[in-house]
Design an enzyme around this catalytic site. Structure first.
Site, PDB file in Angstrom:
ATOM      1  N   ARG A  83       0.769  -1.444  -0.013  1.00 44.44           N
ATOM      2  CA  ARG A  83       0.180   0.099  -0.062  1.00 44.44           C
ATOM      3  C   ARG A  83       0.789   0.976   0.083  1.00 44.44           C
ATOM      4  NH1 ARG A  83      -3.752  -0.039   5.098  1.00 44.44           N
ATOM      5  NH2 ARG A  83      -4.985  -1.592   3.919  1.00 44.44           N
ATOM      6  N   ARG A 152      -1.646   6.954   9.430  1.00 42.91           N
ATOM      7  CA  ARG A 152      -1.714   6.396   8.278  1.00 42.91           C
ATOM      8  C   ARG A 152      -1.869   7.463   7.114  1.00 42.91           C
ATOM      9  NH1 ARG A 152      -3.666   1.206   8.019  1.00 42.91           N
ATOM     10  NH2 ARG A 152      -3.096  -0.172  10.092  1.00 42.91           N
ATOM     11  N   LYS A 220      -3.538   1.909  14.998  1.00 44.27           N
ATOM     12  CA  LYS A 220      -3.448   2.675  13.790  1.00 44.27           C
ATOM     13  C   LYS A 220      -4.075   4.090  14.060  1.00 44.27           C
ATOM     14  CE  LYS A 220      -5.997  -0.342  11.290  1.00 44.27           C
ATOM     15  NZ  LYS A 220      -6.814  -1.082  10.471  1.00 44.27           N
ATOM     16  N   LYS A 222      -5.617   7.815  12.118  1.00 44.16           N
ATOM     17  CA  LYS A 222      -6.207   8.104  10.709  1.00 44.16           C
ATOM     18  C   LYS A 222      -6.480   9.602  10.888  1.00 44.16           C
ATOM     19  CE  LYS A 222      -7.451   3.496   9.144  1.00 44.16           C
ATOM     20  NZ  LYS A 222      -8.429   2.779   8.660  1.00 44.16           N
ATOM     21  N   CYS A 440     -15.444  -3.078  -0.155  1.00 39.92           N
ATOM     22  CA  CYS A 440     -13.925  -3.624   0.232  1.00 39.92           C
ATOM     23  C   CYS A 440     -13.415  -4.502  -0.501  1.00 39.92           C
ATOM     24  CB  CYS A 440     -14.000  -3.854   1.773  1.00 39.92           C
ATOM     25  SG  CYS A 440     -14.515  -5.385   2.213  1.00 39.92           S
ATOM     26  N   CYS A 446      -8.101 -10.847   1.324  1.00 35.72           N
ATOM     27  CA  CYS A 446      -7.994 -10.185   2.914  1.00 35.72           C
ATOM     28  C   CYS A 446      -8.301 -11.334   3.647  1.00 35.72           C
ATOM     29  CB  CYS A 446      -9.313  -9.203   2.896  1.00 35.72           C
ATOM     30  SG  CYS A 446      -9.301  -8.779   4.575  1.00 35.72           S
ATOM     31  N   CYS A 485     -16.409  -8.220   6.220  1.00 38.40           N
ATOM     32  CA  CYS A 485     -16.510  -8.388   7.666  1.00 38.40           C
ATOM     33  C   CYS A 485     -16.771  -7.214   8.364  1.00 38.40           C
ATOM     34  CB  CYS A 485     -15.189  -8.933   8.031  1.00 38.40           C
ATOM     35  SG  CYS A 485     -13.639  -7.736   8.301  1.00 38.40           S
ATOM     36  N   CYS A 489     -13.868  -1.431   6.342  1.00 40.17           N
ATOM     37  CA  CYS A 489     -12.985  -0.759   5.521  1.00 40.17           C
ATOM     38  C   CYS A 489     -13.554   0.166   4.402  1.00 40.17           C
ATOM     39  CB  CYS A 489     -12.050  -1.732   4.807  1.00 40.17           C
ATOM     40  SG  CYS A 489     -10.792  -2.802   6.168  1.00 40.17           S
TER      41      CYS A 489
END
Ligand code: SRM
Ligand code: SF4
Length: 576
Positions: A83, A152, A220, A222, A440, A446, A485, A489
């Site tokens: 990424r 991120r 994380k 953001k 996603c 994934c 899930c 995302c």
């Protein structure tokens, strides 16, 4: 209290195992050199699988062939998802050509635009990692901190070329990204081959990671910046959000929001999506400092025992919004000003041609679920975009809704772009419903996917389009989002209709999100298959067509009509 002092009082054994891993990695070196050199396996060792994330890539295996390989006693087909860090999502045509070349040379031939305005590659084998990252580096791109317990990719309202304010906000996204970047040289030395300059374990936090320390963040982090009235970035969904105050075309400052996040776990009500709270206002020159102060409060107060409670949104719940804000002001050494009324009216992207304030034209290209690929007998998005990058001088800009914008086209050259878009069948006929939909990645890459998403949503949209057509709603947009899930995302808990995977072929159905990304949705039906999804939605969409008030969005309608209770705070997400 200083984090190192705090950590001295707590044994690493008492914390989540990832905490030891970070500390013992000596600023993210770990044993990555050895792992990369080991040609007996396509994988890296287990500790290193956590460290690669901080450098922007994830070990995965192809889940479509997992069982078959197990039967044949082969190791899983390991490869890496890579990424990029691309604050504000802008690349030059020359950079595009590198991205394209790397996709063919080192990955699976496709590029994936993510919901955070950057690119992902899938299927990069271990032996190709260094070549891939070095080619990106030569084109002034990197993957540093694209994943892992760090700040991120910083996202902002799309297209710096649209107006001077868009450019200023884009520049601020860069400033935040640079200020909050890890300082360790591990990426440069391990992957780019730069010479090792100092002694690893002997170095101190102040010398190597003055902001992060060797502990890095609990989880994380953001940041997003929005320019009203558009909320294309879903500004309330992130740990930190900034909403621009623009008066008479001038950027005056920003409302500051803290504590957003989407992820949760099915069946665990202590986990929930949460929208951020507006806690104050700051001037543009303080945006990076405010971001840093918020990050440091989270670094020192976030939960390091339980990763499911470690995001900033739970720290805000634990300290209270006021308590968190006061700590931010202490770190900052100044108070935030009172917030202003800055209304946001819609999310989603501007698609098709539009003109910027400087007279240049911009083309917003719809890319279904962000996947750029050459499809046999269908759209040739990889080849088409390569041709456009060769024929065009302006930048290409990504959006947070998985689309892209061909920017800075002089009026006389619009026809050339149109001709290329047609030649490579890049502009698919799509209803407003499809254009606003997001899925996603999910299967096959994934590792956390429970159900299909990117590969399934387009066919479900075909069926929902038919229902919209029968209800006379061909020209209406309803925001539909799907994830494989509950991690969220594609920010599904902000959708007017959200689908969240439970198991293969079955989804939870959520209703009632706000059209401007200002209200979370709520669970309506659990664990249902496609037939039940269509049975549930058909009468609701018809009722919406018959009973809605002028200008009323679907999410608002289902709340007003009592179909679903509104979710007014994240912690009430699970309450019926
Ligand atoms: Fe995500 C984990 C893909 C945006 C919340 N996300 C993952 C991983 C890396 C799976 C894993 O941990 O093994 C996925 C890789 C799939 C693959 O094969 O490519 C993945 N996330 C994505 C992307 C590519 C989805 C997309 O279709 O575009 C997005 C990449 C963003 C980027 O460029 O940085 C992506 N992920 C998001 C967002 C949306 C956003 O940030 O605006 C969220 C919700 C917002 C938030 O963070 O709360 C999100 N991803 C998660 C979570 C849940 C975090 C949590 O707080 O509980 C996980 C799992 C985790 O971290 O443990 C996760
Ligand atoms: Fe994977 Fe779940 Fe994120 Fe989808 S929402 S990409 S299935 S982690």
């Amino acid at each position: 209290m200083d984090i190192i002092a705090k950590m001295r009082d707590v044994s690493l054994d008492e914390l989540h195992p990832n905490e030891r891993l970070k500390v013992e990695s000596h600023y993210l070196y770990g044993t990555l050199e050895e792992s990369l050199a080991d040609r007996a396996t396509g994988a890296v060792n287990e500790a290193d699988t956590q460290l690669t994330k901080f450098h922007g890539f994830y070990q995965q295996d192809d889940r479509d062939v997992r069982d078959d390989r197990r039967h044949r006693k082969l190791e899983p087909l390991y490869s890496f998802m890579v990424r990029l860090r691309l604050p504000g999502g802008r690349v030059s045509p020359e950079q595009w050509l590198t991205l394209d070349d790397n996709a063919r040379r080192y990955a699976n031939g496709t590029l994936r635009i993510t919901t955070r305005q950057t690119f992902q590659y899938h299927g990069v084998f271990k032996e190709n990692l260094r070549g891939h990252l070095q080619a990106l580096d030569k084109s002034m791109m990197d993957t540093i901190a694209a994943c892992g317990d760090v700040n991120r990719n910083v996202i902002c309202s799309a297209n710096p070329h649209r107006s001077p304010v868009h450019r200023q906000v884009y520049d601020l996204a860069h400033e935040i990204s640079t200020r909050l970047l890890p300082r360790t040289r591990a990426y440069h030395e391990i992957f780019l081959g730069e010479e090792r300059v100092a002694g690893g374990s002997q170095e101190t936090d102040d010398e190597v990671e003055p902001l992060y320390t060797r502990h890095y963040l609990p989880r994380k982090f953001k940041v997003a910046l929005a320019i009203p009235p558009e909320n294309d970035v879903d500004v309330f969904a992130h740990d930190v959000g900034f909403i621009a105050d623009v008066q008479a075309g001038e950027l005056k400052g920003f409302n500051v929001c803290i504590g957003g996040g989407m992820g949760m776990t099915h069946g665990e009500t202590a986990t929930f999506p949460r929208l951020s709270d507006i806690v104050g206002y700051c001037t543009p020159d303080r945006v990076a400092a405010v971001s840093e102060a918020i990050m440091l409060v989270q670094r020192d107060n976030g939960n390091r025992h339980d990763r499911k409670q470690a995001r900033l949104k739970y720290t805000v719940e634990a300290l209270g919004v006021e308590g968190f804000r006061e700590r931010v002001e202490e770190y900052l050494g100044e108070s935030l000003a009172p917030a202003l009324e800055l209304p946001l009216t819609h999310n989603g992207d501007r698609l098709g041609w539009y003109q910027g304030e400087d007279g240049f034209w911009h083309y917003g290209l719809f890319v279904q679920n962000g996947r750029l690929a050459d499809v046999d007998g269908g759209p040739q998005l990889m080849t088409g975009m390569r041709e456009i990058a060769q024929a065009h001088d302006g930048d290409i800009v990504l959006t947070t809704n998985q689309n892209l914008i061909i920017t800075q086209v002089p009026e006389v050259r619009c026809e050339i772009i149109d001709e290329l878009l047609d030649r490579y069948r890049m502009t698919v006929e799509a209803t407003p419903l499809r254009r606003h939909a997001m899925a996603c990645v999910a299967f096959p890459t994934c590792g956390l996917a429970m159900a299909e998403s990117e590969r399934y949503l387009p066919s479900l949209i075909d069926r929902l389009d038919a229902i919209m057509h029968d209800a006379g709603l061909d020209d209406d947009a309803i925001i539909v989002r799907m994830t494989g899930c509950p991690n969220g995302c594609a920010r599904p808990y902000l959708a007017e209709i959200g689908f969240v995977g439970k198991t293969l072929g079955r989804y939870n159905l959520y209703l009632g999100g706000g059209f401007a990304g200002e209200r979370l949705n709520k669970l309506y039906r659990e664990n249902i298959d496609e037939a039940t999804i269509l049975k549930e939605l058909t009468p609701l969409i018809q009722r919406y067509a018959d009973e809605r008030e002028a200008g009323e969005a679907f999410g608002d309608f289902v709340v007003r009509a009592g179909v679903i209770a509104p979710t007014l705070a994240g912690r009430e997400f699970h309450a019926r």
